[in-house]
Design a protein around this motif. Structure first.
Motif, short mmCIF file in Angstrom:
data_model
loop_
_atom_site.label_atom_id
_atom_site.label_comp_id
_atom_site.label_asym_id
_atom_site.label_seq_id
_atom_site.Cartn_x
_atom_site.Cartn_y
_atom_site.Cartn_z
N LYS A 27 9.34 6.34 -20.59
CA LYS A 27 8.56 7.41 -19.96
C LYS A 27 7.08 7.16 -20.13
CE LYS A 27 8.19 12.45 -19.67
NZ LYS A 27 8.72 13.75 -20.16
N LEU A 28 6.68 6.76 -21.32
CA LEU A 28 5.27 6.45 -21.57
C LEU A 28 4.83 5.26 -20.72
CD1 LEU A 28 2.59 6.68 -23.07
CD2 LEU A 28 3.60 5.36 -24.95
N PHE A 29 5.66 4.23 -20.65
CA PHE A 29 5.29 3.06 -19.85
C PHE A 29 5.17 3.42 -18.37
CE2 PHE A 29 6.34 -0.99 -17.63
CZ PHE A 29 5.22 -1.70 -18.04
N PHE A 30 6.07 4.29 -17.89
CA PHE A 30 5.96 4.72 -16.50
C PHE A 30 4.65 5.46 -16.26
CE2 PHE A 30 6.35 7.97 -13.25
CZ PHE A 30 6.77 7.23 -12.16
N HIS A 31 4.27 6.32 -17.20
CA HIS A 31 3.03 7.07 -17.03
C HIS A 31 1.81 6.15 -17.02
CE1 HIS A 31 4.96 11.07 -18.54
NE2 HIS A 31 5.15 10.87 -17.26
N LEU A 32 1.87 5.08 -17.79
CA LEU A 32 0.78 4.11 -17.77
C LEU A 32 0.72 3.42 -16.41
CD1 LEU A 32 1.23 2.62 -21.34
CD2 LEU A 32 -0.85 3.71 -20.50
N GLN A 33 1.88 3.02 -15.90
CA GLN A 33 1.91 2.37 -14.59
C GLN A 33 1.52 3.36 -13.48
OE1 GLN A 33 1.74 -0.59 -15.41
NE2 GLN A 33 3.61 -1.62 -14.74
N GLN A 34 1.92 4.60 -13.64
CA GLN A 34 1.51 5.63 -12.68
C GLN A 34 -0.01 5.77 -12.66
OE1 GLN A 34 2.40 9.61 -13.92
NE2 GLN A 34 2.33 10.45 -11.84
N GLN A 35 -0.62 5.72 -13.84
CA GLN A 35 -2.08 5.83 -13.91
C GLN A 35 -2.74 4.61 -13.28
OE1 GLN A 35 -3.55 8.67 -15.05
NE2 GLN A 35 -5.49 7.83 -14.25
N ARG A 36 -2.15 3.44 -13.41
CA ARG A 36 -2.68 2.25 -12.72
C ARG A 36 -2.69 2.49 -11.21
NH1 ARG A 36 -0.15 -3.39 -14.42
NH2 ARG A 36 -1.83 -4.04 -13.01
N LEU A 37 -1.61 3.09 -10.71
CA LEU A 37 -1.54 3.39 -9.28
C LEU A 37 -2.64 4.38 -8.88
CD1 LEU A 37 -0.17 3.36 -6.51
CD2 LEU A 37 1.44 5.09 -7.37
N ARG A 65 -7.94 5.63 -6.43
CA ARG A 65 -9.29 6.13 -6.68
C ARG A 65 -10.34 5.13 -6.18
NH1 ARG A 65 -10.52 9.54 -10.89
NH2 ARG A 65 -8.72 8.80 -12.05
N GLU A 66 -10.07 3.84 -6.38
CA GLU A 66 -11.02 2.79 -5.98
C GLU A 66 -10.91 2.42 -4.51
OE1 GLU A 66 -13.39 1.62 -7.89
OE2 GLU A 66 -12.73 2.98 -9.48
N GLY A 67 -10.00 3.08 -3.78
CA GLY A 67 -9.85 2.79 -2.36
C GLY A 67 -9.09 1.51 -2.08
N GLN A 68 -8.39 0.98 -3.06
CA GLN A 68 -7.62 -0.25 -2.89
C GLN A 68 -6.21 0.12 -2.42
OE1 GLN A 68 -7.84 -2.39 -6.60
NE2 GLN A 68 -10.06 -2.48 -6.59
N ILE A 69 -6.12 0.51 -1.16
CA ILE A 69 -4.89 1.09 -0.63
C ILE A 69 -3.76 0.07 -0.55
CG2 ILE A 69 -3.86 2.39 1.26
CD1 ILE A 69 -6.12 3.80 -0.36
N LEU A 76 -2.58 9.69 -0.99
CA LEU A 76 -2.99 8.92 0.18
C LEU A 76 -3.11 9.79 1.42
CD1 LEU A 76 -0.74 5.78 -0.38
CD2 LEU A 76 -3.19 5.99 -0.82
N ALA A 77 -2.54 10.98 1.38
CA ALA A 77 -2.56 11.86 2.56
C ALA A 77 -3.79 12.76 2.60
CB ALA A 77 -1.30 12.72 2.59
N PHE A 78 -4.64 12.70 1.56
CA PHE A 78 -5.78 13.61 1.49
C PHE A 78 -7.07 12.83 1.21
CE2 PHE A 78 -2.02 15.94 0.10
CZ PHE A 78 -2.08 17.09 0.86
N GLU A 79 -8.18 13.46 1.55
CA GLU A 79 -9.48 12.91 1.19
C GLU A 79 -9.62 12.97 -0.33
OE1 GLU A 79 -11.80 11.55 2.98
OE2 GLU A 79 -10.85 11.84 4.94
N LEU A 80 -10.10 11.89 -0.92
CA LEU A 80 -10.16 11.82 -2.38
C LEU A 80 -11.06 12.89 -2.99
CD1 LEU A 80 -10.23 7.98 -3.13
CD2 LEU A 80 -8.30 9.56 -3.18
N ASN A 81 -12.16 13.20 -2.31
CA ASN A 81 -13.10 14.17 -2.86
C ASN A 81 -12.88 15.59 -2.32
OD1 ASN A 81 -14.45 12.17 -4.35
ND2 ASN A 81 -15.67 11.60 -2.56
N GLY A 82 -11.85 15.76 -1.50
CA GLY A 82 -11.59 17.07 -0.93
C GLY A 82 -10.48 17.80 -1.67
N PRO A 83 -10.29 19.08 -1.35
CA PRO A 83 -9.23 19.86 -2.00
C PRO A 83 -7.85 19.38 -1.57
CG PRO A 83 -10.22 21.11 -0.20
CD PRO A 83 -11.05 19.86 -0.35
N SER A 84 -6.92 19.38 -2.50
CA SER A 84 -5.55 19.01 -2.20
C SER A 84 -4.65 19.50 -3.32
CB SER A 84 -5.42 17.48 -2.05
OG SER A 84 -5.37 16.86 -3.33
#
Length: 256
Positions: free
Chosen positions: A110-120, A125-129, A161-169
């Motif tokens: 579970k911890l490893f998944f959360h780390l990989q989730q944060q990498r995603l 965040r960096e726009g590397q879609i 990916l479906a929302f603007e990064l700086n907008g409400p979602s």
């Protein structure tokens, strides 16, 4: 008479029936309670070590004479990992953890998944879609197929990916510093457990116990209470006012 008026009168009657303890009487009773200084020092040291305040722990040890129960250098190792997480450098954090103890991530999927989730999240965040899509497909999708909980978290993350990064979602919380902090705390707890240390400091638990005790005491008497635990000031509420936890004093312990 309306039901609200009846309820208000009943509350006032209950308040009138309660015993009232003045601030002077309450303070005098508190003054009679002896708290050992060494126990207080241990409590503070416990908090500083578990939360990773190495410099503060060293200074407190020098000033109070309290001896740390562990080598303070071990705090530095945990803080390097925490700092990497808070900067969004998840790969560095994983490498550091594996250098300290590779079994931590091997035995905690579970911890490893959360780390990989944060990498995603950091890819998005960096726009590397394209990198995010490839990483999700290769690293996270197989884990989601094996675990419904992981799949739900992956789907929520991909919703970014479906929302603007700086907008409400509805998933904007994933991009806040609090998301990184939550992961850093989870990883910090795992590192502490691997070192046979407590993963949770005692001080916040004691504050919550104090808050709960005040709630119970509210039913029996009117007395000076601590409404804001960050200030620890005794406040005498007027007759008929609501119990602690309501009004402006609510929520001062829940986040501790």
């Amino acid at each position: 008479m309306s039901s609200s008026q009846a309820s208000s009168q009943a509350a006032n009657a209950t308040a009138m029936a309660k015993k009232t303890i003045s601030k002077e009487e309450w303070s005098a009773q508190l003054a009679e309670i002896h708290v050992d200084r060494e126990d207080l020092n241990k409590l503070i040291m416990n908090y500083l070590i578990i939360e990773g305040y190495k410099d503060a722990a060293e200074k407190f040890s020098q000033e109070s004479g309290a001896k740390p129960p562990v080598n303070l250098e071990s705090i530095q190792d945990r803080m390097v990992v925490r700092t990497a997480i808070q900067r969004g450098n998840i790969e560095e954090a994983i490498e550091r953890v594996n250098d300290l103890n590779p079994e931590i991530l091997d035995t905690n999927p579970k911890l490893f998944f959360h780390l990989q989730q944060q990498r995603l999240i950091e890819f998005i965040r960096e726009g590397q879609i394209m990198e995010a899509l490839e990483f999700a497909q290769e690293e996270l999708a197989p884990r989601g197929e094996e675990n419904p909980e992981f799949l739900a978290e992956l789907e929520r993350t991909m919703s970014l990916l479906a929302f603007e990064l700086n907008g409400p979602s509805p998933v904007s919380d994933l991009l806040t510093p609090a998301q990184r902090q939550k992961l850093a705390s989870e990883l910090n707890s795992a590192l502490l457990l691997s070192q046979s240390q407590e993963k949770d400091p005692k001080l916040p638990a004691l504050l919550k116990m104090c808050w709960y005790a005040q709630q119970q005491l509210d039913e029996r008497c009117t007395y000076p209470k601590i409404k804001d635990f960050t200030k620890a000031e005794l406040v005498m509420e007027p007759m008929g006012s609501g119990p602690i936890g309501g009004g402006s004093g609510s929520g001062t312990v829940a986040g501790v």
